[in-house]
Write a protein that holds these residues in place. Structure first.
Motif, PDB file in Angstrom:
ATOM      1  N   CYS A   1       0.819  -1.329   0.057  1.00 50.24           N
ATOM      2  CA  CYS A   1      -0.021  -0.112  -0.052  1.00 50.24           C
ATOM      3  C   CYS A   1       0.830   1.037   0.073  1.00 50.24           C
ATOM      4  O   CYS A   1       2.122   1.291   0.484  1.00 50.24           O
ATOM      5  CB  CYS A   1      -0.837   0.052   1.164  1.00 50.24           C
ATOM      6  SG  CYS A   1      -0.269   0.643   2.833  1.00 50.24           S
TER       7      CYS A   1
ATOM      8  N   THR B   1      -0.190   4.630  -8.331  1.00 50.73           N
ATOM      9  CA  THR B   1      -1.119   3.266  -8.663  1.00 50.73           C
ATOM     10  C   THR B   1      -1.463   3.124 -10.183  1.00 50.73           C
ATOM     11  O   THR B   1      -1.023   1.779 -10.726  1.00 50.73           O
ATOM     12  CB  THR B   1      -2.285   3.369  -7.909  1.00 50.73           C
ATOM     13  OG1 THR B   1      -1.734   3.538  -6.512  1.00 50.73           O
ATOM     14  CG2 THR B   1      -2.870   1.835  -7.793  1.00 50.73           C
TER      15      THR B   1
ATOM     16  N   THR C   1     -10.627   1.328  -0.515  1.00 51.89           N
ATOM     17  CA  THR C   1      -9.442   0.818  -0.786  1.00 51.89           C
ATOM     18  C   THR C   1      -9.486   0.044  -2.096  1.00 51.89           C
ATOM     19  O   THR C   1     -10.235  -0.910  -2.448  1.00 51.89           O
ATOM     20  CB  THR C   1      -9.285  -0.133   0.538  1.00 51.89           C
ATOM     21  OG1 THR C   1      -9.283   0.399   1.708  1.00 51.89           O
ATOM     22  CG2 THR C   1      -7.938  -1.041   0.077  1.00 51.89           C
TER      23      THR C   1
ATOM     24  N   ARG D   1      -7.670  -1.673  -5.259  1.00 50.55           N
ATOM     25  CA  ARG D   1      -6.590  -2.562  -5.698  1.00 50.55           C
ATOM     26  C   ARG D   1      -6.076  -2.558  -6.981  1.00 50.55           C
ATOM     27  O   ARG D   1      -7.142  -2.730  -7.808  1.00 50.55           O
ATOM     28  CB  ARG D   1      -6.638  -3.875  -4.975  1.00 50.55           C
ATOM     29  CG  ARG D   1      -7.141  -4.277  -3.583  1.00 50.55           C
ATOM     30  CD  ARG D   1      -7.323  -5.687  -3.235  1.00 50.55           C
ATOM     31  NE  ARG D   1      -7.259  -5.781  -1.893  1.00 50.55           N
ATOM     32  CZ  ARG D   1      -8.661  -5.475  -1.264  1.00 50.55           C
ATOM     33  NH1 ARG D   1      -9.565  -5.053  -1.706  1.00 50.55           N
ATOM     34  NH2 ARG D   1      -8.443  -5.545  -0.017  1.00 50.55           N
TER      35      ARG D   1
ATOM     36  N   VAL E   1      -2.896  -1.515  -2.748  1.00 46.03           N
ATOM     37  CA  VAL E   1      -4.058  -1.164  -2.220  1.00 46.03           C
ATOM     38  C   VAL E   1      -3.936   0.339  -1.954  1.00 46.03           C
ATOM     39  O   VAL E   1      -2.891   0.806  -1.360  1.00 46.03           O
ATOM     40  CB  VAL E   1      -3.972  -1.960  -0.651  1.00 46.03           C
ATOM     41  CG1 VAL E   1      -5.371  -1.806   0.016  1.00 46.03           C
ATOM     42  CG2 VAL E   1      -3.847  -3.488  -0.936  1.00 46.03           C
ATOM     43  N   ASP E   2      -4.779   0.949  -2.284  1.00 44.60           N
ATOM     44  CA  ASP E   2      -4.648   2.413  -2.238  1.00 44.60           C
ATOM     45  C   ASP E   2      -5.370   3.024  -1.232  1.00 44.60           C
ATOM     46  O   ASP E   2      -6.645   2.737  -0.978  1.00 44.60           O
ATOM     47  CB  ASP E   2      -5.127   3.159  -3.613  1.00 44.60           C
ATOM     48  CG  ASP E   2      -4.617   4.449  -3.745  1.00 44.60           C
ATOM     49  OD1 ASP E   2      -3.547   4.889  -2.923  1.00 44.60           O
ATOM     50  OD2 ASP E   2      -4.925   5.038  -4.656  1.00 44.60           O
ATOM     51  N   THR E   3      -4.990   3.574  -0.096  1.00 44.64           N
ATOM     52  CA  THR E   3      -5.538   4.162   1.008  1.00 44.64           C
ATOM     53  C   THR E   3      -5.674   5.448   0.763  1.00 44.64           C
ATOM     54  O   THR E   3      -5.198   6.169   0.306  1.00 44.64           O
ATOM     55  CB  THR E   3      -4.821   3.716   2.184  1.00 44.64           C
ATOM     56  OG1 THR E   3      -3.616   4.346   2.282  1.00 44.64           O
ATOM     57  CG2 THR E   3      -4.714   2.189   2.699  1.00 44.64           C
TER      58      THR E   3
ATOM     59  N   THR F   1      -4.814  -1.265   7.277  1.00 46.31           N
ATOM     60  CA  THR F   1      -4.443  -1.644   6.061  1.00 46.31           C
ATOM     61  C   THR F   1      -2.744  -1.986   6.249  1.00 46.31           C
ATOM     62  O   THR F   1      -2.203  -2.880   6.049  1.00 46.31           O
ATOM     63  CB  THR F   1      -4.597  -0.521   4.990  1.00 46.31           C
ATOM     64  OG1 THR F   1      -5.989  -0.337   4.951  1.00 46.31           O
ATOM     65  CG2 THR F   1      -4.075  -1.058   3.612  1.00 46.31           C
TER      66      THR F   1
ATOM     67  N   VAL G   1      -0.512  -5.184   5.313  1.00 46.58           N
ATOM     68  CA  VAL G   1       0.144  -5.707   3.727  1.00 46.58           C
ATOM     69  C   VAL G   1       1.347  -6.019   4.121  1.00 46.58           C
ATOM     70  O   VAL G   1       1.857  -6.167   5.270  1.00 46.58           O
ATOM     71  CB  VAL G   1       0.153  -4.101   3.282  1.00 46.58           C
ATOM     72  CG1 VAL G   1      -1.159  -3.835   2.743  1.00 46.58           C
ATOM     73  CG2 VAL G   1       0.799  -3.261   4.077  1.00 46.58           C
TER      74      VAL G   1
END
Ligand SMILES: Nc1nc2c(ncn2[C@@H]2O[C@H](COP(=O)(O)OP(=O)(O)OP(=O)(O)O)[C@@H](O)[C@H]2O)c(=O)[nH]1
Length: 319
Positions: A24, A37, A58, A60, A73-75, A96, A100
């Motif tokens: 992430c 991303t 979140t 992906r 995983v983009d938070t 998260t 990860v």
């Protein structure tokens, strides 16, 4: 003529085990996480905007390689919480991080390290087990001297807080510099594992959530400063239109755009509905590209009073 050898040498590439796992990107709002991303995955999956805190879900993105699968995983950006929504977002971020396999800490090259970065770095230092890679983003915006200074500052920050960076890597997602290198450095930090997703999958984010995010992105464009955080979008229904010829399908999408106060309605809808129409047209184009089918998009604006502060509303809106 001397025959050329065609035997594949027994390199690491052939013997290296397959790796798969989760990474992430963290960093303060606007650090460039979503853009990176997208650049890594090569297709628009996360939502970018030049407004802070636009990534709520979140998302992906998956980088497929013969020897590895990197699931991104983009938070949301971690920030000082001012509302219940802010607190929930921070909880999501911390959970998260602990789950990860590797964390990429994004720090923009064009801004000196500030209290926002320190706040996140301190939290990161608490997550002992997960390896951390410092990623210096937006390198296209600075000269090499400024970049060098930033790299040194990040190295020092790590020492100060007891974070051992697995790597420090500069990247420009917009300038397409070193994007693949970021993946190259993250992959060895993943566990040995067979692929976790079928090849070709780019994201497992439910389509309805991605569609909602595309609408929200279009709705955010050009609105005044305080409004972005007051918008939430929920897709109520996505159904193929009945009785269409097989070669001309149409997908009906009904979505609600939620705002906090009746006074915000005018801003979203615009004079004679012009703004909402534009939001609809813009997002429809993106949705059609995402889903690969013509779409009829039906948008409604609704007031969910003070939804950021109301737990019941937050749950309804998917938080
Ligand atoms: N010049 C330049 N701009 C970039 C680069 N990466 C991101 N940006 C810009 O920086 C802004 C923020 O990028 P995002 O990717 O949305 O940032 P984020 O960290 O995901 O932001 P939040 O979702 O708010 O947490 C956007 O306007 C991007 O176009 C880069 O490599 N170079």
């Amino acid at each position: 003529m001397t025959p050329m050898s065609v035997r594949t040498p027994d390199t690491d590439e052939n013997t290296a085990p397959h790796r798969a796992g989760f990474a992430c990107f963290v960093g303060r709002p606007n650090a460039g996480k979503s853009t990176l991303t997208n650049a890594l995955v090569g297709q628009k999956v996360a939502i970018t905007s030049n407004r802070p805190q636009t990534t709520r879900h979140t998302v992906r993105g998956i980088v497929h390689r013969p020897d590895a699968q990197l699931i991104l995983v983009d938070t949301p950006g971690l920030h000082k919480p001012r509302t219940l929504l802010g607190e929930r977002l921070n909880d999501i971020v911390r959970t998260t991080w602990a789950e990860v396999d590797v964390i990429g800490f994004c720090l923009p090259a064009d801004q000196k390290l500030g209290p926002g970065d320190r706040f996140i770095a301190k939290e990161l230092a608490e997550i002992r087990k997960t390896p951390k890679v410092a990623i210096v983003t937006k390198t296209d915006l600075v000269d090499s001297k400024t970049l060098a200074e930033q790299l040194i500052a990040i190295d020092q920050l790590g020492r100060e807080l007891g974070i051992e960076w697995a790597e420090i890597v500069p990247v420009s997602a917009v300038g397409d510099k070193q994007v693949q290198l970021v993946a190259d450095l993250l992959i060895p930090l993943l566990p040995e594992s067979p692929p976790l997703y079928p090849e070709g999958d780019l994201t497992d984010e439910p389509e309805m959530v991605m569609v909602a995010e595309l609408i929200r992105e279009a709705a955010l464009e050009g609105v005044r400063d305080e409004l972005p955080h007051s918008i939430a979008v929920v897709v109520e229904e996505m159904l193929p239109r009945e009785n269409r010829p097989a070669d001309r399908p149409l997908l009906d999408i009904h979505a609600n755009v939620y705002i906090e106060r009746p006074s915000q309605k005018g801003i979203i809808i615009g004079p004679k509905g012009s703004r909402l129409k534009e939001v609809g047209m813009k997002s429809r184009k993106h949705i059609e590209a995402l889903l690969g089918t013509p779409v009829f998009l039906d948008l409604h604006v609704k007031v969910a009073k003070d939804w950021q502060r109301d737990p019941k509303q937050l749950r309804k809106l998917g938080f």
